[in-house]
Design an enzyme around this catalytic site. Structure first.
Site, PDB file in Angstrom:
ATOM      1  N   ARG A 109       0.837  -1.198   0.000  1.00 32.93           N
ATOM      2  CA  ARG A 109       0.000   0.000   0.000  1.00 32.93           C
ATOM      3  C   ARG A 109       0.871   1.247   0.000  1.00 32.93           C
ATOM      4  NH1 ARG A 109      -5.074   1.611   3.534  1.00 32.93           N
ATOM      5  NH2 ARG A 109      -3.952   0.692   5.253  1.00 32.93           N
ATOM      6  N   THR A 113      -0.828   7.627  -1.479  1.00 33.16           N
ATOM      7  CA  THR A 113      -2.122   7.475  -2.167  1.00 33.16           C
ATOM      8  C   THR A 113      -3.022   6.445  -1.479  1.00 33.16           C
ATOM      9  OG1 THR A 113      -1.321   5.680  -3.563  1.00 33.16           O
ATOM     10  CG2 THR A 113      -0.965   7.920  -4.386  1.00 33.16           C
ATOM     11  N   ASP A 205      -3.317 -10.072  12.825  1.00 32.49           N
ATOM     12  CA  ASP A 205      -2.556 -10.022  11.573  1.00 32.49           C
ATOM     13  C   ASP A 205      -2.169 -11.436  11.165  1.00 32.49           C
ATOM     14  OD1 ASP A 205      -0.267  -9.881   9.739  1.00 32.49           O
ATOM     15  OD2 ASP A 205      -0.440  -7.725  10.062  1.00 32.49           O
ATOM     16  N   ASP A 208       1.614 -12.142  10.314  1.00 35.92           N
ATOM     17  CA  ASP A 208       2.459 -12.227  11.507  1.00 35.92           C
ATOM     18  C   ASP A 208       2.213 -13.515  12.279  1.00 35.92           C
ATOM     19  OD1 ASP A 208       3.831  -9.905  11.082  1.00 35.92           O
ATOM     20  OD2 ASP A 208       2.488  -8.660  12.295  1.00 35.92           O
TER      21      ASP A 208
HETATM   22  N1  URA Z   1      -5.175  -8.398   7.395  1.00 39.57           N
HETATM   23  C1  URA Z   1      -5.008  -9.174   8.487  1.00 39.57           C
HETATM   24  O1  URA Z   1      -4.031  -9.927   8.585  1.00 39.57           O
HETATM   25  N2  URA Z   1      -5.922  -9.095   9.473  1.00 39.57           N
HETATM   26  C2  URA Z   1      -6.995  -8.287   9.414  1.00 39.57           C
HETATM   27  O2  URA Z   1      -7.794  -8.270  10.348  1.00 39.57           O
HETATM   28  C3  URA Z   1      -7.154  -7.475   8.261  1.00 39.57           C
HETATM   29  C4  URA Z   1      -6.226  -7.554   7.268  1.00 39.57           C
END
Ligand code: URA
Length: 214
Positions: A109, A113, A205, A208
Site C-alpha cells: 500500500r 495514495t 494479523d 504475523d
Molecule cells: N489483514 C489481516 O491480517 N488481518 C486483518 O484483520 C485485516 C487484514
C-alpha cells in the site's frame, strides 16, 4: 448447514471449519498450530469451492472390466496467492489438487495514495482457459483483493473465484462492487473493520501469526 449462498457470497460454515477457526482466533494459539489449522481449513474450503469443476468421460480399465468414468476436464485449475498471507491458504489447496498451477501477486500500500501497488506478479500461461481461485485469508477493506483480481483479469483470466478465511461486510461489498462477476467464498463473515482496518473480532494479523514475525 454447511454453506449459505447469498448474492455471490458463500459462507462455508461446516462444524469442523468453525471449530478450527475458533482455535485460530485465540490469542494463545502458537504459529505452528495456526499454520496447521489454516492448512486443514483450506482443504475443507477447497472441497466446497471446487465442487462444480467440470468433468468429462474417460474410458478406463479396472482389474475386472472396461468402464466409462469421470475425470476433471480442461486445463489444470490455477490457484493465485495474494502474498504473503495467501501462501498460508495455498498449502491445503495443493494437498487437495496437487496438479494445480500456482500464481502469485504481491501488492503493497502506497503511503501517500493508500492505493495498492504491484511489486510481484507471476502467473502460469493459459489463464484464459483455467478456473482461477484467488486466495487471501482476510478480506478486510477489499482493496488488495480488487486490485489483484484486476491484474489477473488483465493477464487473461475470465473465470475467477475468490476464497478467504474471514471477511468483513465492507470488504465483501467493495470486492463485489469492483468485480460483480467474481463469486466470493468465506468461512466467516465477521462484524466489520476497526479504525486500523483490522477485521473484528477477526484473528489479528494473519501474516504475523502464520510466520511468527511479531
Ligand atoms: N489483514 C489481516 O491480517 N488481518 C486483518 O484483520 C485485516 C487484514
Amino acid at each position: 448447514m454447511t454453506r449459505t449462498d447469498q448474492d455471490g457470497l458463500t459462507v462455508i460454515d461446516h462444524p469442523l471449519i468453525r471449530h478450527k477457526l475458533t482455535i485460530m482466533r485465540r490469542t494463545g494459539t502458537s504459529s505452528a498450530q495456526f499454520r496447521q489449522l489454516l492448512r486443514e481449513i483450506s482443504l475443507l474450503l477447497a472441497y466446497e469451492v471446487t465442487r462444480d469443476l467440470p468433468l468429462e468421460d474417460v474410458e478406463i480399465e479396472t482389474p475386472l472390466a472396461i468402464t466409462q468414468k469421470k475425470q476433471l476436464s480442461g486445463k489444470k485449475p490455477c490457484f493465485v496467492s495474494i502474498m504473503r498471507a495467501g501462501d498460508g491458504l495455498l498449502q491445503g489447496l495443493l494437498d487437495l489438487v496437487p496438479s494445480a498451477r500456482v500464481g502469485h501477486v504481491g501488492l503493497y500500500r502506497d503511503h501517500d495514495t493508500l492505493q495498492p501497488v504491484k511489486y510481484y506478479f507471476k502467473m502460469p500461461h493459459g489463464l484464459d482457459e483455467r478456473h482461477v481461485l484467488v486466495v487471501d485469508p482476510m478480506l478486510a477493506t477489499g482493496n488488495s483483493a480488487a486490485a489483484a483480481i484486476s491484474l489477473i483479469k488483465e493477464a487473461g483470466a475470465t473465470n475467477i473465484r475468490f476464497l478467504c478465511l474471514v471477511s468483513a461486510p465492507e470488504g465483501v461489498k467493495a470486492l463485489q462492487d469492483a468485480h460483480p462477476d467474481v463469486p466470493v467464498f468465506t468461512a466467516s463473515l465477521d462484524e466489520g473493520l476497526n479504525e486500523k482496518g483490522y477485521i473484528m473480532p477477526g484473528l489479528g494479523d494473519v501474516g504475523d501469526r502464520l510466520f511468527g514475525t511479531k
